[in-house]
Design an enzyme around this catalytic site. Structure first.
Site, PDB file in Angstrom:
ATOM      1  N   PRO A  24       0.836  -1.191   0.017  1.00 16.70           N
ATOM      2  CA  PRO A  24       0.206  -0.024  -0.146  1.00 16.70           C
ATOM      3  C   PRO A  24       1.014   1.208   0.047  1.00 16.70           C
ATOM      4  CG  PRO A  24      -0.737  -1.686   1.608  1.00 16.70           C
ATOM      5  CD  PRO A  24       0.460  -2.155   1.295  1.00 16.70           C
ATOM      6  N   CYS A  26       0.319   5.560  -0.422  1.00 14.41           N
ATOM      7  CA  CYS A  26      -0.706   6.581  -0.793  1.00 14.41           C
ATOM      8  C   CYS A  26      -0.141   7.483  -1.966  1.00 14.41           C
ATOM      9  CB  CYS A  26      -0.623   7.573   0.739  1.00 14.41           C
ATOM     10  SG  CYS A  26      -1.132   6.988   2.007  1.00 14.41           S
ATOM     11  N   ALA A  58      -3.769   3.251   1.559  1.00  8.90           N
ATOM     12  CA  ALA A  58      -4.481   3.276   2.852  1.00  8.90           C
ATOM     13  C   ALA A  58      -5.880   3.856   2.253  1.00  8.90           C
ATOM     14  CB  ALA A  58      -3.870   4.028   4.080  1.00  8.90           C
ATOM     15  N   GLN A 100      -6.451  -2.081   1.613  1.00 10.20           N
ATOM     16  CA  GLN A 100      -6.060  -1.465   3.087  1.00 10.20           C
ATOM     17  C   GLN A 100      -7.154  -0.759   3.519  1.00 10.20           C
ATOM     18  OE1 GLN A 100      -2.730   0.838   4.368  1.00 10.20           O
ATOM     19  NE2 GLN A 100      -1.774  -1.098   5.045  1.00 10.20           N
ATOM     20  N   TYR A 182      -1.133   5.395  12.930  1.00  5.84           N
ATOM     21  CA  TYR A 182      -2.438   5.760  12.568  1.00  5.84           C
ATOM     22  C   TYR A 182      -3.443   5.101  13.823  1.00  5.84           C
ATOM     23  CZ  TYR A 182      -0.412   7.137   8.199  1.00  5.84           C
ATOM     24  OH  TYR A 182       0.376   7.782   7.396  1.00  5.84           O
ATOM     25  N   ARG A 230      -1.756  -5.299   8.795  1.00  2.37           N
ATOM     26  CA  ARG A 230      -0.368  -4.624   8.949  1.00  2.37           C
ATOM     27  C   ARG A 230      -0.278  -3.978  10.477  1.00  2.37           C
ATOM     28  NH1 ARG A 230       2.621  -0.643   4.418  1.00  2.37           N
ATOM     29  NH2 ARG A 230       3.205  -2.721   3.855  1.00  2.37           N
ATOM     30  N   LEU A 301      12.385  -1.682   2.039  1.00  6.70           N
ATOM     31  CA  LEU A 301      13.935  -1.786   1.147  1.00  6.70           C
ATOM     32  C   LEU A 301      14.466  -2.883   0.745  1.00  6.70           C
ATOM     33  CD1 LEU A 301      16.065   1.273   3.257  1.00  6.70           C
ATOM     34  CD2 LEU A 301      14.561   1.441   1.083  1.00  6.70           C
ATOM     35  N   ARG A 324       8.869   1.320  -2.854  1.00  9.16           N
ATOM     36  CA  ARG A 324       9.510   2.078  -3.664  1.00  9.16           C
ATOM     37  C   ARG A 324      10.315   1.491  -5.081  1.00  9.16           C
ATOM     38  NH1 ARG A 324      12.311   5.432   1.144  1.00  9.16           N
ATOM     39  NH2 ARG A 324      11.646   3.579   2.285  1.00  9.16           N
TER      40      ARG A 324
END
Length: 358
Positions: A24, A26, A58, A100, A182, A230, A301, A324
């Protein structure tokens, strides 16, 4: 049996064709919570690129649960139509669509990153945010309010309604976002949770909201559809949520019908406290899998085919969640299959670009 990055994985009634998941991420590209062509192309291109499971960013279960005014949402029926267009495209190309479900808690009402990322007070067009306990916001004046019992019930109802909408929209995997500082993480972590009622204090009380959400969502999902959670497996603070608590929680979630723990970390502490490096969060997935037997997803990563394959073949995790690297290269799975000399299906439109083994 020897597993590798391109071995299939059965979870309940769903078969993932390989172990690569679009984590996920954003996009901050919605208006009033609606998905649009950006989301179709963003998620669809990664299905074309060969990932097995395509997770949305999300996705807010309520307007006040958005991180920013630009967040994707699933709080009203009108959101369903375009989301269904996206899931149909993903499934047509051999991947599985997952969503998610999220509530931003005290991290709500902020600008999108490229707009500055600052807290937006109500006086500037923001909205009241909520948390497990009262939190002073970045403007030094506004406060996130502690959820009342009625507010907690509303959050539960919002997650239930969002789950029904997610099924109507065609999603086959649901993930509850309980990480990254969150709302649900704000209940789990003693760094934020200072409550003195049945939702605060002891480990059993701090996990109460998450367990309730898991029970309610699992009861709605068809038996053949997986449920993921998660978590931030560590707050990276001595007084915060710990890896040992994550193992304890994972054992409980396994018994409650959760199928996989998506193992991230942090979100409530300064990034300088976190030893960021290649695969730095993989040990959390490895420990939880080894000590509980529940399936885990590794994230953080993971950037090369060899690294991703080693995580799977060594049994450290069952899935790798890439973020990424899949922004840099939506076709990472197709490239990885070639580099690792594994067979994978290519879209027929792209087969002529498939490299022949030397």
């Amino acid at each position: 049996m020897n597993y590798n990055l391109f071995s299939p994985l059965d979870i309940r009634g769903i078969t993932l064709k390989n172990r690569i998941v679009v984590s996920p991420m954003c996009q901050y590209s919605s208006e009033d919570g609606f998905a649009n062509d950006w989301h179709l192309v963003h998620l669809g291109s990664r299905a074309v690129g060969g990932a097995a499971l395509i997770m949305t960013e999300a996705t807010a279960v309520s307007p006040e649960g958005r991180i920013s005014p630009d967040d994707l949402g699933i709080w009203k029926d009108e959101h369903i139509e375009f989301l269904k267009r996206i899931t149909d495209f993903i499934h047509h190309h051999g991947a599985v669509a997952g969503v998610q479900l999220a509530h931003a808690g005290h991290k709500a009402s902020t600008q999108s990153p490229w707009k500055g990322g600052q807290f937006i007070p109500m006086s500037a067009g923001g909205w009241q945010n909520f948390s497990s306990s009262e939190v002073l916001m970045g403007d030094g004046q506004s406060k996130a309010e502690a959820l009342t019992h009625e507010g907690i019930q509303q959050v539960i109802n919002d997650f239930k309604a969002a789950t029904h909408r997610a099924l109507e929209a065609g999603f086959k995997v649901i993930e509850i976002h309980a990480a990254h500082g969150y709302l649900i993480h704000e209940f789990l972590s003693p760094l934020i949770n200072k409550r003195t009622d049945e939702y605060g204090g002891s480990f059993e009380n701090r996990i109460r909201l998450l367990l309730t959400l898991v029970n309610e969502v699992r009861a709605i999902l068809p038996e053949e559809y997986p449920l993921f959670v998660r978590i931030s497996a560590s707050d990276w603070e001595e007084a915060g949520w710990t890896p040992d608590e994550s193992v304890q929680l994972a054992n409980i979630l396994k018994d409650k019908g959760v199928d996989l723990i998506d193992c991230s970390s942090g979100g409530l502490t300064a990034p300088t406290n976190i030893p960021v490096g290649l695969g730095y969060q993989v040990p959390f997935a490895e420990a939880i899998k080894a000590q509980t037997g529940i399936k885990t997803g590794a994230v953080g990563l993971i950037i090369t085919p060899e690294q991703a394959d080693e995580i799977i073949t060594s049994g450290k995790a069952d899935l790798v969640f890439l973020a990424r690297e899949l922004l840099r290269d939506p076709y990472f799975p197709l490239r990885a299959a070639t580099e690792l000399e594994q067979e994978t299906d290519w879209p027929v439109q792209y087969v002529r670009a498939k490299r022949v083994k030397k």
